[in-house]
Design an enzyme around this catalytic site. Structure first.
Site, PDB file in Angstrom:
ATOM      1  N   ARG A 235      -0.405  34.000 -27.016  1.00 24.42           N
ATOM      2  CA  ARG A 235      -1.859  34.097 -27.194  1.00 24.42           C
ATOM      3  C   ARG A 235      -2.182  35.338 -28.027  1.00 24.42           C
ATOM      4  O   ARG A 235      -2.635  36.364 -27.505  1.00 24.42           O
ATOM      5  CB  ARG A 235      -2.551  34.118 -25.832  1.00 24.42           C
ATOM      6  CG  ARG A 235      -2.468  32.774 -25.139  1.00 24.42           C
ATOM      7  CD  ARG A 235      -3.580  32.577 -24.146  1.00 24.42           C
ATOM      8  NE  ARG A 235      -3.840  31.165 -23.935  1.00 24.42           N
ATOM      9  CZ  ARG A 235      -4.814  30.706 -23.167  1.00 24.42           C
ATOM     10  NH1 ARG A 235      -5.633  31.535 -22.559  1.00 24.42           N
ATOM     11  NH2 ARG A 235      -5.003  29.406 -23.019  1.00 24.42           N
TER      12      ARG A 235
ATOM     13  N   GLN B 259      -3.736  31.456 -33.192  1.00 25.97           N
ATOM     14  CA  GLN B 259      -4.866  30.660 -32.697  1.00 25.97           C
ATOM     15  C   GLN B 259      -4.905  29.262 -33.307  1.00 25.97           C
ATOM     16  O   GLN B 259      -5.195  28.285 -32.623  1.00 25.97           O
ATOM     17  CB  GLN B 259      -6.188  31.383 -32.963  1.00 25.97           C
ATOM     18  CG  GLN B 259      -6.452  32.512 -31.986  1.00 25.97           C
ATOM     19  CD  GLN B 259      -7.790  33.192 -32.253  1.00 25.97           C
ATOM     20  OE1 GLN B 259      -8.374  33.040 -33.319  1.00 25.97           O
ATOM     21  NE2 GLN B 259      -8.271  33.944 -31.287  1.00 25.97           N
TER      22      GLN B 259
ATOM     23  N   ASP C  57      -2.471  26.859 -31.524  1.00 23.07           N
ATOM     24  CA  ASP C  57      -2.577  26.783 -30.059  1.00 23.07           C
ATOM     25  C   ASP C  57      -2.946  25.370 -29.598  1.00 23.07           C
ATOM     26  O   ASP C  57      -4.116  25.008 -29.532  1.00 23.07           O
ATOM     27  CB  ASP C  57      -3.616  27.802 -29.583  1.00 23.07           C
ATOM     28  CG  ASP C  57      -3.664  27.941 -28.074  1.00 23.07           C
ATOM     29  OD1 ASP C  57      -3.022  27.124 -27.380  1.00 23.07           O
ATOM     30  OD2 ASP C  57      -4.351  28.853 -27.588  1.00 23.07           O
TER      31      ASP C  57
ATOM     32  N   SER D  16      -5.218  25.000 -26.388  1.00 24.22           N
ATOM     33  CA  SER D  16      -6.652  25.171 -26.615  1.00 24.22           C
ATOM     34  C   SER D  16      -7.265  23.951 -27.299  1.00 24.22           C
ATOM     35  O   SER D  16      -8.327  23.476 -26.909  1.00 24.22           O
ATOM     36  CB  SER D  16      -6.918  26.424 -27.452  1.00 24.22           C
ATOM     37  OG  SER D  16      -6.611  27.581 -26.714  1.00 24.22           O
TER      38      SER D  16
ATOM     39  N   TYR E 196      -4.924  34.795 -18.694  1.00 21.55           N
ATOM     40  CA  TYR E 196      -4.947  33.782 -17.635  1.00 21.55           C
ATOM     41  C   TYR E 196      -5.481  34.389 -16.342  1.00 21.55           C
ATOM     42  O   TYR E 196      -5.468  35.612 -16.149  1.00 21.55           O
ATOM     43  CB  TYR E 196      -3.540  33.222 -17.386  1.00 21.55           C
ATOM     44  CG  TYR E 196      -2.990  32.410 -18.529  1.00 21.55           C
ATOM     45  CD1 TYR E 196      -3.417  31.105 -18.742  1.00 21.55           C
ATOM     46  CD2 TYR E 196      -2.042  32.944 -19.401  1.00 21.55           C
ATOM     47  CE1 TYR E 196      -2.905  30.358 -19.798  1.00 21.55           C
ATOM     48  CE2 TYR E 196      -1.533  32.199 -20.461  1.00 21.55           C
ATOM     49  CZ  TYR E 196      -1.964  30.901 -20.646  1.00 21.55           C
ATOM     50  OH  TYR E 196      -1.474  30.152 -21.682  1.00 21.55           O
TER      51      TYR E 196
END
Length: 375
Positions: free
Chosen positions: A119, A124, A127, A130, A227
């Site tokens: 992360r 990004q 990912d 996500s 998290y």
């Protein structure tokens, strides 16, 4: 450099790991792309669309491929067709599947688990958790609205007023935030809860109300990776009492709580379900990991005392065309970082943070530190 887009062997998996758009990009990077017949059909992509993008359609595409793109981890018998040293990129679901990961290592493939993506800002666009969770959060609200026997927005009519539905989102990660936004767009009055203090502002920025026991433990309840931490029994009891009182008044509840590598935490007890009004709906997005809701059944919609508990599996797959497009783009961006643009060939930097974070097996061994066999 030959890339194969594999057809998924699991008939319950409608997504595909490549689209005509990503095929064109791979060809532009110097790759030859082959697609297994029917690979994209359930995502609305016929073989002809891949051919038009420059790919070939080959029954045995994986046998000669240097790189194999998949949605789900290949079975042990499927690995027999893969070249030793071939790169396999997919969702590997490594937690609790030691034998399957050992089979990957034994086959000699170099495997990358996309759900282990670090992360970090640079990753990004790669990912997959996500991109898929975003669609799952949206679909959860659509599924809840479909099962709910009333309208979601307030409606003022000559015949009377229909009150707005009350929706409660439990777990405010990517899926939860999208669920809040979607429920708000549909006109529901939305509340949300999470044990991470950082999400309170995000919830409020979407027009929802934040519900939580905000004590000292709550202020420290997030890992460095973003998290949720597992909370103490004392905090869980206080939070459960608050939630139990709040949930009685809700029409729709959507649960999204997951901690990587662990069973899903139980958030909604049988007593909480019993306290809800008949006609209420609960959607459990964590049902594949044991579920957040007592009484939820994987792949089923069950009714308990008039309350529907929705436990659909593979919720992103319920929007196969959209989820495939995003997933395929994640894979493209990931592999693009490993290709030398001038030489038009693979040039993997094994010391790269993203490579090290996702590399599961290599040279006949399990190399990821989290999954190596215990001595």
């Amino acid at each position: 450099m030959k890339i194969a887009v594999a057809a998924e062997s699991d008939k319950a998996e409608p997504r595909v790991a490549g689209t005509p758009e990503t095929v064109k990009k791979f060809i532009g990077l110097g790759a030859e792309v082959a697609v297994e017949p029917g690979a994209g059909v359930q995502s609305g992509i016929p073989d002809a669309d891949y051919v038009a993008a420059g790919a070939t359609v080959e029954k045995d595409a994986v046998k000669t491929a240097d790189i194999v793109l998949r949605v789900r981890r290949p079975r042990a018998d499927e690995l027999l067709d893969y070249k030793r040293g071939a790169i396999v990129v997919s969702l590997m679901d490594p937690y609790g599947h030691d034998a399957a990961i050992a089979a990957l290592a034994n086959s000699g493939v170099t495997s990358f688990a996309m759900e282990l993506m670090p992360r970090i800002t640079r990753a990004q666009s790669m990912d997959v958790l996500s991109s898929q969770a975003n669609l799952a959060g949206y679909r959860a609200v659509i599924d809840a609205a479909a099962e709910y026997g009333r309208a979601l927005p307030m409606m003022m009519t000559p015949a009377g007023t229909v009150p707005a539905a009350k929706a409660f989102i439990m777990g405010v990660g990517v899926a939860g935030l999208q669920a809040i936004a979607t429920a708000r767009r549909l006109g529901a009055v939305v509340t949300a809860t999470d044990v991470r203090p950082a999400v309170k502002e995000q919830v409020q920025s979407l027009g929802a109300k934040f519900i939580a026991v905000e004590d000292e433990e709550f202020k420290q309840a997030e890992t460095a990776g973003g998290y949720a931490k597992e909370m103490s029994k004392d905090y869980q009891a206080k939070q459960a009492a608050l939630i139990a009182e709040h949930i009685k008044k809700q029409d729709i509840v959507i649960t999204t709580a997951l901690i990587p590598g662990r069973p899903a935490p139980k958030l909604v007890s049988a007593e909480m379900v019993a306290s809800m009004r008949p006609g209420s709906v609960i959607v459990d997005l964590a049902v594949e990991r044991g579920g957040n809701v007592e009484g939820a059944k994987p792949g089923e919609v069950v009714t308990i005392n008039g309350v529907k508990i929705v436990g659909y599996l593979n919720v992103p797959g319920r929007l196969a065309a959209s989820s495939s497009a995003l997933y395929a783009k994640n894979l493209l961006t990931f592999l693009e970082s490993m290709i030398d643009k001038k030489e038009k060939k693979l040039a993997i930097n094994w010391d790269d943070e993203i490579v090290k974070g996702t590399l599961l097996t290599r040279d006949g061994k399990i190399v990821h530190p989290n999954f190596q066999p215990k001595a």
